[in-house]
Write a protein that holds these residues in place. Structure first.
Motif, short mmCIF file in Angstrom:
data_model
loop_
_atom_site.label_atom_id
_atom_site.label_comp_id
_atom_site.label_asym_id
_atom_site.label_seq_id
_atom_site.Cartn_x
_atom_site.Cartn_y
_atom_site.Cartn_z
N LYS A 78 0.82 -0.96 0.07
CA LYS A 78 -0.14 -0.06 0.08
C LYS A 78 0.95 1.38 0.07
CE LYS A 78 -3.96 -2.06 2.30
NZ LYS A 78 -4.95 -2.12 3.65
N ILE A 79 1.83 1.30 0.84
CA ILE A 79 2.82 2.39 0.71
C ILE A 79 3.49 2.62 -0.43
CG2 ILE A 79 5.03 3.16 1.71
CD1 ILE A 79 4.19 1.89 4.64
N SER A 80 3.99 1.29 -1.22
CA SER A 80 4.52 1.59 -2.28
C SER A 80 3.54 2.00 -3.37
CB SER A 80 5.22 0.48 -2.77
OG SER A 80 5.60 0.25 -3.79
N LYS A 82 0.97 4.18 -2.78
CA LYS A 82 0.76 5.55 -2.53
C LYS A 82 1.83 6.19 -2.92
CE LYS A 82 -2.12 5.15 1.23
NZ LYS A 82 -2.35 5.32 2.85
N ASN A 83 3.17 6.00 -2.76
CA ASN A 83 4.47 6.62 -3.22
C ASN A 83 4.30 6.68 -4.75
OD1 ASN A 83 5.54 6.99 -0.93
ND2 ASN A 83 6.70 5.25 -0.94
N ALA A 84 3.99 5.68 -5.69
CA ALA A 84 3.88 5.90 -7.15
C ALA A 84 3.03 6.70 -7.50
CB ALA A 84 3.55 4.35 -7.76
N THR A 86 1.89 9.48 -5.81
CA THR A 86 2.38 10.63 -5.32
C THR A 86 3.67 11.07 -6.41
OG1 THR A 86 1.86 10.22 -3.18
CG2 THR A 86 3.51 11.98 -3.61
N SER A 87 4.49 10.23 -6.72
CA SER A 87 5.54 10.48 -7.62
C SER A 87 5.12 10.87 -9.00
CB SER A 87 6.56 9.23 -7.78
OG SER A 87 7.31 9.35 -8.53
N SER A 90 3.56 14.21 -8.88
CA SER A 90 4.53 15.39 -8.93
C SER A 90 5.34 15.60 -9.97
CB SER A 90 5.61 14.93 -7.63
OG SER A 90 6.51 15.78 -7.49
#
Length: 127
Positions: A78-80, A82-84, A86-87, A90
């Motif tokens: 899940k964290i991965s 969300k990071n993808a 967000t990245s 951005s």
């Protein structure tokens, strides 16, 4: 009258080399051929049962570890994700700002990517 334990008789054939080896062990220990065969069979059975117990315990440990790590694995996924997201967001916003300022966004992206790859390839000693 004391009870005597009934013992079963096993009969089987072996090749000459095995027979001579068992006979040599019996002579060395000063016991009968039957005693050596009985001892070897008991040792083999004990080892086999031990290996089966180890396999069973290993399976239990693997299952317990898998069950304990499953929530951690799901959380990291899940964290991965969300990071993808967000990245990607951005990057899109940065590209839009760069393009709005009149620069070639693709050229800026290509140069930035090359610098990022070079940075990641650097060893920690170079920093």
């Amino acid at each position: 009258m004391p009870k005597t334990r009934k013992q079963e008789i096993l009969r089987f054939r072996v090749n000459d080399d095995l027979y001579n080896a068992v006979k040599g062990v019996a002579a060395q220990k000063g016991v009968t051929l039957a005693d050596v065969c009985r001892e070897l069979l008991e040792d083999a059975i004990a080892r086999q049962q031990g290996e089966q117990s180890q396999d069973y315990l290993l399976a239990l440990v693997k299952r317990a570890v898998k069950e304990e790590l499953k929530p951690v694995e799901e959380r990291l996924a899940k964290i991965s994700a969300k990071n993808a997201i967000t990245s990607g967001t951005s990057m899109f916003m940065n590209m839009q700002v760069i393009q709005d300022r009149g620069y070639d966004a693709q050229d800026v992206y290509t140069k930035a990517r090359k610098k990022a790859v070079a940075l990641l390839k650097q060893s920690e000693d170079d920093e």
